[in-house]
Design a protein around this motif. Structure first.
Motif, short mmCIF file in Angstrom:
data_model
loop_
_atom_site.label_atom_id
_atom_site.label_comp_id
_atom_site.label_asym_id
_atom_site.label_seq_id
_atom_site.Cartn_x
_atom_site.Cartn_y
_atom_site.Cartn_z
N LEU A 9 -19.65 17.10 9.33
CA LEU A 9 -20.97 16.48 9.16
C LEU A 9 -21.18 16.01 7.72
O LEU A 9 -21.76 14.95 7.48
N ILE A 12 -19.12 12.89 7.30
CA ILE A 12 -19.81 11.78 7.95
C ILE A 12 -20.96 11.29 7.08
O ILE A 12 -21.15 10.08 6.88
N GLN A 13 -21.75 12.24 6.55
CA GLN A 13 -22.88 11.87 5.69
C GLN A 13 -22.40 11.10 4.47
O GLN A 13 -22.97 10.06 4.11
N GLU A 17 -23.55 7.18 4.41
CA GLU A 17 -24.82 7.01 3.71
C GLU A 17 -24.93 5.65 3.04
O GLU A 17 -25.99 5.02 3.05
N SER A 23 -26.04 6.31 8.66
CA SER A 23 -25.68 7.73 8.53
C SER A 23 -26.47 8.58 9.52
O SER A 23 -25.94 9.53 10.10
N SER A 24 -27.75 8.24 9.75
CA SER A 24 -28.56 9.04 10.67
C SER A 24 -27.98 9.01 12.07
O SER A 24 -27.97 10.02 12.78
N HIS A 26 -24.83 8.61 12.92
CA HIS A 26 -23.60 9.39 12.98
C HIS A 26 -23.88 10.89 12.90
O HIS A 26 -23.07 11.70 13.37
N LEU A 27 -25.00 11.29 12.29
CA LEU A 27 -25.33 12.70 12.22
C LEU A 27 -26.02 13.19 13.50
O LEU A 27 -25.94 14.37 13.84
N ASP A 38 -27.68 21.93 15.78
CA ASP A 38 -28.40 21.20 14.73
C ASP A 38 -28.05 21.78 13.37
O ASP A 38 -27.99 23.01 13.20
N GLN A 39 -27.82 20.91 12.38
CA GLN A 39 -27.35 21.39 11.09
C GLN A 39 -28.40 22.13 10.28
O GLN A 39 -28.08 22.89 9.37
N ASP A 44 -29.27 19.81 5.48
CA ASP A 44 -29.77 18.47 5.17
C ASP A 44 -30.04 18.31 3.68
O ASP A 44 -29.71 17.29 3.07
N SER A 226 -19.85 16.06 0.84
CA SER A 226 -20.70 14.86 0.82
C SER A 226 -20.62 14.16 -0.54
O SER A 226 -20.61 12.93 -0.60
#
Length: 268
Positions: A9, A12-13, A17, A23-24, A26-27, A38-39, A44, A226
């Protein structure tokens, strides 16, 4: 959330981004397609800090120059071109703040779905392709004025809809207004700094009121991965965008949207 999920995750972010691919989206997709947990708010915040650190470090000279010129313009009332650009970035941030204040809960409850992501991924991908081919692309980011900045800011506000892509929407708007590809990307990246700060602050206040347990190992992975992936992504994108244009990202968006629609239909 396992550490593998945290790594993926965060990767991906970091990679999405600043690319015009959302990005949203893909998350959100891993939880809807793979059933990942959920992360959570803490994660976040961590990935927001990581991507913020990446863009600030990459544009450190520009950030120092713009910030010092902006402060000096407040003190002296005199604006150089760096101060003007800084004010235009501030102005472009306002629409997203207003839109987010009034619409964040509605978007969270009604638009965070795979079907919405599939449609917006395709529609805004086609719009990016059309603008990239048709726009004149003959000015740089220092040509930003109040009208252009508000226009790009409205595009950033609309990008709160999942699948739209903040960077994709702002670059599309900037290209439409005549920015070169590199200038559109640079203005979009600089615009991301205040909006990521505001988003991270908002998530941080919510986290402060939360009683959920925190996995510090997962947070460390999220922050580091990230940061590294976002920094590399910015560097590679700026090197390639003037030569390749937006077409590769348009193709990716169309394939992603079509694949997602096919997956969703197979689940019915």
């Amino acid at each position: 959330m396992s550490h593998f999920e945290a790594f993926m995750l965060a990767l991906i972010q970091g990679l999405t981004e600043f690319l015009p691919i959302s990005s949203s989206a893909h998350l959100i997709l891993p939880s809807q397609v793979f059933g990942w947990a959920d992360q959570g708010l803490a994660f976040d915040v961590a990935v927001h800090v990581g991507t913020l650190a990446a863009v600030v470090l990459y544009f450190r000279k520009e950030v120092v120059s713009l910030l010092s010129a902006w402060v000096n313009s407040i003190i002296t009332g005199k604006c150089c071109r760096e101060a003007t650009l800084a004010w235009m970035i501030v102005l472009a941030t306002i629409p997203a703040c207003v839109f987010g204040f009034f619409m964040a809960d509605i978007i969270a409850h009604y638009l965070r779905s795979a079907w919405v992501i599939a449609v917006t991924t395709i529609v805004f991908g086609l719009l990016l392709w059309w603008v990239d081919r048709r726009a004149p692309q003959n000015i740089d980011e220092y040509a930003a004025d109040p009208k252009r900045s508000l226009y790009i800011g409205l595009a950033q506000a609309a990008a709160m809809i999942p699948g739209t892509s903040r960077s994709g929407a702002t670059m599309t708007a900037a290209l439409y207004l005549g920015f070169t590809r590199e200038a559109a990307a640079r203005f979009s990246f600089l615009m991301s700094i205040p909006i990521i700060v505001l988003a991270g602050t908002y998530l941080g206040t919510k986290l402060a009121d939360s009683t959920a347990p925190v996995d510090f190992g997962g947070l460390g992975i999220g922050l580091a991965v990230s940061f590294i992936s976002a920094y590399a992504c910015i560097h590679v994108f700026l090197k390639l965008v003037t030569r390749l244009g937006m077409f590769p990202f348009v193709i990716y968006r169309l394939l992603l949207g079509a694949g997602l629609i096919a997956f969703l239909m197979s689940q019915q």
